[in-house]
Design an enzyme around this catalytic site. Structure first.
Site, short mmCIF file in Angstrom:
data_model
loop_
_atom_site.label_atom_id
_atom_site.label_comp_id
_atom_site.label_asym_id
_atom_site.label_seq_id
_atom_site.Cartn_x
_atom_site.Cartn_y
_atom_site.Cartn_z
N GLY A 46 -10.96 24.88 10.00
CA GLY A 46 -9.38 25.36 10.64
C GLY A 46 -8.86 25.88 9.64
CD GLN A 51 -3.73 25.33 5.85
OE1 GLN A 51 -4.43 25.95 7.54
NE2 GLN A 51 -4.13 24.37 5.44
CB CYS A 91 -5.37 18.95 5.10
SG CYS A 91 -4.12 20.50 5.20
CG LEU A 92 -8.96 24.37 3.81
CD1 LEU A 92 -9.12 25.53 4.46
CD2 LEU A 92 -9.93 23.52 3.39
CG HIS A 133 -4.57 19.34 11.36
ND1 HIS A 133 -5.00 18.38 9.94
CD2 HIS A 133 -4.81 20.77 10.46
CE1 HIS A 133 -4.80 18.64 8.79
NE2 HIS A 133 -4.70 20.17 8.47
CD GLU A 134 -5.64 24.48 11.07
OE1 GLU A 134 -4.39 24.14 10.06
OE2 GLU A 134 -6.24 23.21 10.31
CG HIS A 137 -0.78 23.25 8.79
ND1 HIS A 137 -0.37 22.74 7.33
CD2 HIS A 137 -2.59 23.08 8.98
CE1 HIS A 137 -1.43 22.39 7.17
NE2 HIS A 137 -2.25 22.12 7.43
NI NI Z 1 -4.10 21.18 7.26
#
Ligand code: NI
Length: 180
Positions: A46, A51, A91-92, A133-134, A137
């Protein structure tokens, strides 16, 4: 298509709030394509526009193992949620950190797809967790915000240390290029 740089915690730009997309046009579709490419290359399941330093409400997700279930959510809104579930998340933007977070188990979300068409999605399990989660963000929130202040501080220190290491590696690289 192009890869976009992913911001890392504690970059303050991860705290910016995304604004709704006015019109899903070719430029937005290009952003969506670039985000999918960036997410798959990372690799991740995701990615939210925040991000990659784009303050628009755009999310791409694919929780399948073979990249066969791409989901694009533009201007997502959670209509209903119920149940509770704890899952380990990564998370990225916080590489190498995995922590358990409690979220709703089932959600119904309304969003626009890549063509600008509104649709409703019932999600459970990993997909539901990933969407929540997204969406955090897009709101400037990170999964580490759910942890204790002490744990959060430890992660922040680790991230800053990693960043310093990265920078010194790059520095050494350019130095050695000058040795003749
Ligand atoms: Ni994330």
């Amino acid at each position: 298509m192009a890869l976009i740089e992913i911001l890392h915690f504690p970059d303050p730009r991860l705290r910016k709030k995304a604004i709704p997309v006015d019109k899903v046009d070719d430029q937005i579709r290009q952003t969506v394509n670039d985000m999918f490419e960036t997410m798959y290359a990372a690799p991740g399941i995701g990615l939210a526009a925040t991000q990659v330093n784009i303050q628009q409400q755009i999310i791409v997700i694919d929780v399948s193992e073979d990249k066969s279930a791409p989901v694009c959510l533009i201007n997502p809104k959670i209509i209903t949620k119920d149940g509770e579930e704890e899952m380990q998340e990564g998370c990225l933007s916080v590489p190498g950190i995995f922590e358990t977070v409690r979220r709703a188990e089932n959600i119904t979300v309304q969003a626009l797809d890549q063509q600008g068409v509104e649709y409703t999605l019932d999600a459970e399990g990993l997909l539901a967790v990933c969407i929540q989660h997204e969406m955090d963000h897009l709101d400037g929130k990170l999964f580490v915000d759910y942890l204790s202040p002490l744990k959060m501080q430890r992660i922040k220190k680790k991230m800053l240390k990693m960043k310093k290491l990265d920078a010194s590696e790059q520095h050494n690289g350019s130095q050695s290029a000058n040795i003749i």
